[in-house]
Design an enzyme around this catalytic site. Structure first.
Site, short mmCIF file in Angstrom:
data_model
loop_
_atom_site.label_atom_id
_atom_site.label_comp_id
_atom_site.label_asym_id
_atom_site.label_seq_id
_atom_site.Cartn_x
_atom_site.Cartn_y
_atom_site.Cartn_z
N GLU A 117 0.78 -1.23 0.00
CA GLU A 117 0.00 0.00 0.00
C GLU A 117 0.82 1.29 0.00
O GLU A 117 0.34 2.31 -0.48
CB GLU A 117 -0.93 0.01 1.22
CG GLU A 117 -1.95 -1.11 1.24
CD GLU A 117 -2.91 -1.04 0.06
OE1 GLU A 117 -3.35 0.08 -0.29
OE2 GLU A 117 -3.20 -2.09 -0.53
N SER A 390 -43.54 -22.22 -24.85
CA SER A 390 -44.22 -21.37 -25.83
C SER A 390 -44.21 -19.89 -25.49
O SER A 390 -44.74 -19.08 -26.25
CB SER A 390 -45.67 -21.83 -26.00
OG SER A 390 -45.70 -23.00 -26.77
#
Length: 761
Positions: A117, A390
């Site tokens: 960091e 469908s």
């Protein structure tokens, strides 16, 4: 273990590092020895951001504050759309924090964080000028002041003292407080405070808690590899926690390797120790706290959206003191849960998903992904897929009307079975399947009928021919344009539902039709604010017109016939307003659907059994109280029960009148169907009575067949009796072989392998 850097910046650093000898370990500089000219310069930069004129005023205004509420893990609350009724709370822990002295943290673990960091931590004045410059530049251009290069001191200040707002003012305060703390505390004090307050994921605040959450050990026993992992995960636990998936594992390995290599470069780890530092093989099993029950699925979707769309970090979400207002309507949500519970009573292993979307907006107003999120995290509405049946026919109708050559008046042979070369499957197990046979439910013959009646009665033979005319690629394209996001296979059988789709996608696709062809992106978060008013977000709908209004008007007109007198008639008899929809059932009852809408709300209901795979145990047949499950049984009843409550008090709005697009197109010349009845006449209407739904007016340029139609049977004058819970009209299903390689997509709720025999209804 891979040592490939994760980013270009990491790659450049690694390349540079390989060309030089390891540096001697940096030593912490004594506290109190500060570069005051540089400190004054940085202070002036902070003053500029704050708009303060003098150093004295700034230091008078900006004092080292007491830790804010965020440092004690303030819970975020999720509300229903009314902004008052609580849905759940988001918190990874309940104050899960245990501080330790820096001396308890092994030196190699400390250095892993510094290498990851802030490698200049022991030399800098608490801030990174280059990182601040990037943040300022992004903010000036209109972005958020979150970019780049915060030092360990800045991260400590941001997490412990400041709110999570993304403004230049907060950045200015961060600089001044960081400078002040760097002058008041030693580097060891700052590093200890940082390690004890940073969020590591898994509900862990502080390195001691994180060590136990990931490795089940005291921090003093962490290895260099384990320290490198913890230094990786703080970037974003959801991106690096191995329990979340393979991609997280790969990111964690790459980032950990980069950190360990950096430690060697800095002289903080010997090459020999680096070679021994392999990625940890095991982690503690962890399950985060969950909102139980059906609302837990909505809370998880909210968390996902806050992370992916709103770009909040895990820490922001879990401890940011956020007040999150969702799009979920409390009345509709309760109605969905009750409708599903009532209709599934007495059944076992049936999975139902329901999603309800506001047309033209995308707000998800109800969502049912399962009975209990705490027991089954997979969401039936947004993650599971099942064959569409469908419900996909409407996309073929869209494609056909878009062609410019087909209109609602066109008639097609409705005999059963019919045989089409396009549906042939040489590997078929029966003579019919090898010859491309398509059947209607119970082989019912409908004679020559138009597309309105074919839609109302879900006539497979008509729609198989229609998909040949329109083209399966255009059918798939229409589905994708409407809102279907799963991978689609454009084979001729796709009109009969071979593709596997998600409930949320079908709800959104049908909402596109309800919105006259305008598609919206579904969303779950309406607004977010923080208790300290530092964060404020309001969702903006994302919409796009994808279909012409006239085409949609005709499609919706045909879909209204489904509800008025077709396979979805159960809904039409019980809903006191115009509605449109479509049933759907896959072959052998592996999935069943009813998707429908009124102009202001679209809802999809899909269901499957077991794990959804295509095996006999998952066929929804002989279900107690229902028999064979089709779209016209449980799904349409759940949809109707829910929509009756959801539309209470809602204005009754009519759909647009049909436009009859392509009314001047030449009549379609369909060849005589091949079937197993040599005496059949494909141009003759059957004795089936006409429906009471008005047909479109004939066009002089496209006359109806000259064969006289039978006299319609008058409707009874007495009121229709209320149907019993048993199916009022069976749902059509067929068996169609899918050519190898063109099967529908698989998934949690559907089959769809290459040898599947999907049906339709």
């Amino acid at each position: 273990m891979s040592s490939t850097p994760r980013t270009r910046a990491e790659a450049r650093r690694t390349t540079k590092a390989s060309s030089r000898q390891p540096r001697q370990p940096r030593q912490p500089r004594p506290s109190g020895r500060r570069s005051w000219p540089r400190r004054i310069l940085y202070t002036l930069l902070a003053l500029f951001l704050l708009g303060v004129a003098t150093v004295g005023v700034a230091y008078a205004l900006i004092d080292t504050p007491k830790p804010n509420d965020l440092a004690t893990a303030q819970t975020s609350i999720v509300y229903f759309a009314d902004g008052k009724t609580e849905m759940g709370r988001i918190s990874d822990s309940e104050g899960n924090r245990e501080s330790v002295e820096l001396s308890q943290v092994p030196l190699h673990v400390q250095r892993a964080f510094v290498a990851a960091e802030d490698r200049d931590f022991y030399q800098n004045n608490g801030i990174s000028p280059t990182g601040i410059a990037r943040a300022v530049w992004v903010a000036i251009k209109g972005g958020e002041a979150t970019q780049g290069g915060s030092t360990i001191t800045q991260q400590y200040v941001k997490n412990y003292f400041l709110t999570q707002d993304r403004t230049l003012t907060r950045k200015g305060k961060e600089i001044l407080i960081s400078l002040k703390i760097d002058g008041q505390q030693s580097k060891d004090e700052i590093l200890a405070n940082y390690l004890n307050t940073i969020y590591y994921g898994r509900g862990a605040y502080g390195i001691q808690t994180a060590s136990k959450a990931y490795f089940g050990k005291d921090v003093s026993k962490l290895t260099p590899a384990e320290g490198a992992f913890l230094a990786s995960v703080i970037r974003g636990p959801s991106l690096y926690d191995p329990r979340l998936g393979d991609s997280q594992v790969e990111r964690a390995k790459s980032r950990s390797a980069y950190i360990l290599d950096a430690m060697v470069t800095e002289g903080w780890l010997s090459p020999e120790d680096r070679a021994k530092a392999t990625f940890p093989e095991s982690f503690v099993k962890y399950s985060p706290p969950k909102v139980s029950g059906p609302n837990g699925y909505a809370v998880q979707l909210v968390k996902d959206e806050l992370s992916q769309k709103v770009k909040l970090s895990d820490s922001d979400i879990s401890r940011g003191g956020l007040r999150i207002v969702t799009t979920i309507d409390v009345k509709k949500q309760k109605a969905a849960q009750e409708a599903i519970a009532d209709r599934l009573e007495g059944t076992k292993n049936l999975n139902v998903g329901l999603a309800s979307v506001k047309p033209g907006d995308g707000a998800v107003e109800a969502l049912y992904g399962g009975a209990d999120f705490a027991k089954r995290e997979r969401n039936t509405a947004t993650q599971d897929t099942m064959q569409a049946g469908s419900t996909f026919k409407v996309f073929a109708l869209i494609a056909a009307l878009q062609s410019g050559e087909i209109n609602l008046r066109n008639t097609f042979p409705g005999q059963s079975p019919q045989f089409f070369e396009e549906f042939e499957n040489p590997a078929g197990k029966t003579e019919f399947s090898r010859r491309g046979g398509v059947n209607n439910y119970n082989d019912e013959d409908f004679g020559r009928i138009n597309l309105i009646r074919a839609t109302a009665n879900s006539v497979n033979t008509v729609y198989a021919r229609l998909n040949i005319e329109a083209g399966p690629k255009k059918t798939s394209a229409a589905a994708a344009a409407a809102g279907v996001t799963t991978k689609l296979s454009p084979n001729y059988a796709n009109v009969l539902g071979t593709d596997s789709v998600k409930v949320i996608d079908m709800a959104n696709a049908y909402a596109t039709l309800a919105a006259k062809g305008v598609r919206a992106t579904p969303y779950y978060v309406k607004s977010v604010t923080s208790v300290d008013e530092s964060f404020d977000y309001t969702a903006k709908p994302v919409t796009k017109r994808v279909f012409e209004e006239d085409v949609v008007a005709d499609v919706v007109y045909a879909m209204q016939a489904v509800v008025d007198e077709g396979s979805g008639e159960y809904a039409g008899r019980r809903l006191d307003r115009p509605a449109a929809g479509k049933t759907g059932t896959s072959s052998d009852q592996y999935s069943a659907w009813f998707d429908g809408f009124v102009p202001q709300l679209a809802t999809a209901v899909g269901m499957f059994e077991g794990d959804g795979s295509q095996k006999e145990a998952n066929q929804m047949k002989d279900v107690p109280g229902w028999g064979n499950i089709t779209g016209g049984t449980i799904p349409v009843r759940i949809w109707t029960d829910y929509m009756r409550v959801a539309t209470e008090g809602m204005e009754v709005v009519k759909f647009p009148e049909p436009a009859y697009v392509n009314r001047d197109a030449a009549p379609k010349q369909t060849q005589r169907p091949e079937n197993n009845n040599d005496d059949s006449d494909s141009n003759e209407e059957t004795s089936r009575p006409e429906t009471s739904r008005p047909e479109p007016e004939p066009s002089t340029s496209t006359p109806e067949p000259t064969t006289p139609s039978p006299t319609p049977t008058p409707e009874p004058t007495t009121p229709k009796p209320t149907p019993t819970p048993e199916p009022s009209q069976p749902e059509p299903t067929i068996t169609i072989p899918v050519p190898p390689g063109n099967g529908g997509g698989g998934g949690g709720g559907g089959g769809g392998n290459n040898d599947a025999t999907p049906g339709s209804g």
